[in-house]
Design an enzyme around this catalytic site. Sequence first.
Site, short mmCIF file in Angstrom:
data_model
loop_
_atom_site.label_atom_id
_atom_site.label_comp_id
_atom_site.label_asym_id
_atom_site.label_seq_id
_atom_site.Cartn_x
_atom_site.Cartn_y
_atom_site.Cartn_z
N HIS A 229 30.89 2.10 6.10
CA HIS A 229 30.50 1.09 7.08
C HIS A 229 29.39 1.70 7.93
O HIS A 229 29.60 2.70 8.61
CB HIS A 229 31.71 0.71 7.92
N ASP A 231 27.01 0.59 10.86
CA ASP A 231 26.59 -0.44 11.81
C ASP A 231 25.07 -0.40 11.93
O ASP A 231 24.49 0.66 12.19
CB ASP A 231 27.27 -0.20 13.16
N ASP A 341 34.27 -6.07 9.58
CA ASP A 341 34.31 -5.66 10.99
C ASP A 341 33.85 -6.72 11.97
O ASP A 341 33.71 -6.43 13.15
CB ASP A 341 33.45 -4.38 11.15
N HIS A 545 26.73 -7.49 13.86
CA HIS A 545 27.98 -7.65 14.63
C HIS A 545 28.19 -6.67 15.79
O HIS A 545 29.29 -6.63 16.35
CB HIS A 545 29.19 -7.66 13.69
ZN LIG Z 1 30.93 -2.44 12.46
#
Ligand SMILES: [Zn+2]
Length: 982
Positions: A229, A231, A341, A545
Amino acid sequence: MHDDRTTVEERIAKFLAERLRPALHAARIALDTAPLRVGDTWGEPWSTTRFEASGRIPAEWAGRRVEAVFDLGFDLTRGPGGQAEALVLDVDGNPLQGLHPYHRSLPVTGPDVRLVVEAAANPPIVASAGRGTHHGSLDTAGAEHLYQLRQADLAVRDEDVWHLMHDVEVLSQLMHALPVQSARRHEILRALDRCVDLPFAEGRELLAPLLSRKAHESEHTLVAVGHAHIDSAWLWPIRETIRKCTRTFTNVVALAEEYPELVFACSSAQQYAWLKEHQPVVHERIRAAVKAGNWVPVGGMWVEADGNLPGGEALARQLVYGSRFFLDELGVSTDGVWLPDSFGYTAAYPQLARLAGAEWFLTQKLSWNETNRLPHHTFWWEGIDGTRIFTHFPPVDSYNAELTGAELAHAAANYAEKGVGTRSLVPFGFGDGGGGPTREMMERARRLRDLEGSPKVRIASPSEFFREARAEYPDAPVWRGELYLETHRGTYTSQARTKRGNRRSEALLRHAELWAASAAVRLGTPYPHDELDALWKRVLLHQFHDILPGSSIAWVHREAEQAYTEIHSGLDAVISASAGEGAALLNAAPCDRREVVIVSVPPPVAGQRLSDGRYAAFGRAPALGVGGFLEFNAHPVRATGKFVLDNGLITVRIDGHGLVRSVRDHATGREAIAPGAAGNLLQLHPDDPVKWSAWNLDASYRRVRRDLDTAVSVELVDDGPLVATVRVRRETERSVITQDLRLAAGSRLLEVDTDIDWQERDTILKAAWPLDVLATEVAAEIQFGHVRRPTHENTSWDAARFEQWAHRFVHVGEHGWGIALVTDSTYGYDVSTDGRATTVRLSLLRSPHSPDPQADQGRHTFRYGLRPAADLGDAITAGYTFSLPLRPASDRLRGKPLVSVDNPDVVVEAVKLADDRSGAVIVRLYESRGGRARALVSADFPVTTAFEADLLERPSQAMASRGNAVELSLRPFQIVTLRLER
Ligand SMILES: [Zn+2]
């Protein structure tokens, strides 16, 4: 036998930590490093330090695995991502591998070794607690060195130790996960106890039979999917994300060479696009890994966007731009949406995902719910229109799993579909700030394939998992409507300027595409495909997000505000190039309009000069078409008493404190404001959640409240005939709030134009509207429709929704009469009833302290409005017109609208030229009321063939057309994309 279990368990743990792990590297010599040397400190916050590491592999190490091992000053109490990390390159600049605390060595061949290490001093930021970080901006981060180079060695890996380490670890983790009464647990305990006394190679032989015992036939199967993951911005700026992708993706392609069974699922087309641009060598290696089956693009989205706030068309474009990139660049048709997420998931998703070709949906975040537990892990998720998509919510409760015994046992025990389903998905690999799967995880997966006492672990792709899960459980239960996340409710409001930038971008994109398409069809003006593509992609990136929800560091949000300024001027330029400048009026809304327009240059007809220097004039324009200014000939608006505004449609009474005491609808005689109550009452609440400041709004915030019920000044500043305005000024000890309450001739909307210098800390600002209707539910606009949510707290599910989100409107009503509240840039609201009246409160501003200690400080401008006597259709229309004011332009696009629809229930969401640059016109529309609708869609240009298409504009079936029109029959909330070939 005497019970010595806990002593033996401690003995085994000590053996692993103190004897086995330290023995991993049998021999080592120091690498020469320059200019940074071992022992030196390095790294001002956010800086990059490059050093070379060189050495010669001793001849006696020939035939053995030699590794370069680094310690950049890693903090083993933290995960990777928010600390030192590095990329190791060869001397020609080719990336070899990323370094993080749990991935510190890379295999090297010699005899001469020369490596370049590009180390990033990413500061250790804690976002969940504390008072915010000075590290979140270059201006405040300081110049202190954050790290110290502790190790740079060449070392020989002892293969017996390497394997024994994993044997012992896997067995001991399994042992701890098994019930104390289990015979298998004690068998492992005794074997590991004996192993401690043996030479390493003999230890392996002793454990081999335990590791070869097969799992029970009925054991849960975990389909392990490699993942990282990353971001796209969060506790680091976008520029660092690009480097994080390079490090992680390099790790993955290198790991797949050592472990060919690896399957790595990777979402976010944007991240691939960055690598294609900045690291073409790595991009090529990814393409090769995709061909080899080690790398699986998933998700079909441009970024892992926020799941609530992006507008309808923007959410569609997330899927369009993502899916198309994977198809064009990698030859892969993605078949599912991957959103582990995001902070809740709109009920519009099932339909949008299916229209983009997705067969499945993956979410993880709902395991963060604070109140209720989602009853299913594998289910059919049904959207507002009835579309269902096969959905999985991994019971491992993590999208950064490490394949430990405890995780696997938790997943198997937690899995809600036991007895009817046998498998779940586990995304493994370090994440949030990247990292990905490691050799250790791969070694564990090998041992856990089929091991007695453990769930079975099989590495495979998400598509394979979803195919199997669906085949064994086709009649999985159905979850209807939104997947509301019962936490992070502050993200509907935090970082208001970022949110306003997004909403304005979405409105301007609609304008830009409509007028560029009109100019292309009518005037032959080239359609600005490249400009619009680039602008869309920037808007989509900022819907990530942690950006749009307002949960990133200061750097990210200041950069987002700058990006939106550039995006808005880019879109203004596209609109001007298409529609010119002049005295016509552009109407991008899906309804005909005849209304007062506020413009900044003198209009060509008699107008009214307003107190702020702008002008009000009267205008008219058809839906999606171009109109013009008119001589004013309607009933004027006037102040008929002190702060009483009347336009013949509604009368608004404002008291000496600037509070709205009455809004009366002349046609029905009904009053909108609850008896004795005050509308537009601004309320402050302390808002300092226990944790996750920018994310959370704790239920307890409601207990303490301060009403701003006195004004510094209230004055009538404009008194008709087109616009009447009462200006109200309020102050707290720190903040200044100026609101213009404005009523225009011919309008039933009371607009509140707000300008705030906001200097509060840990405070939320709400605008309360106690309304004289008893509403049991509220209709809130979402993407391509609306959801109905209860106004009561009967169940724990209802009670947990104490803060909700909506796009452009919320509507409450009784049979036959209702009221809408519309907003131009805010999303959060709450609603309650006292058995007589219904109070809707708009969430206007927060001021969280972490991760950005300056979040929301300073000036804000935004608008909202009250529309009494509104049915649902009026609310929908008001939402569009409020966000899309009539816009002056030249009259070169005058004429019939390019596209028109004969049924107001069927709303056009986008008009554009096809992305394939064929010149076809694309029209996306939907049924907006929640009912069946027939509509005739007419084009004002010759249509050769009309097709129904998917979101990616690929024609599915030719439609029967009547001349240049097609007839449609739509289900409730159905979305249709028309492809009109010219
Ligand atoms: Zn995230």
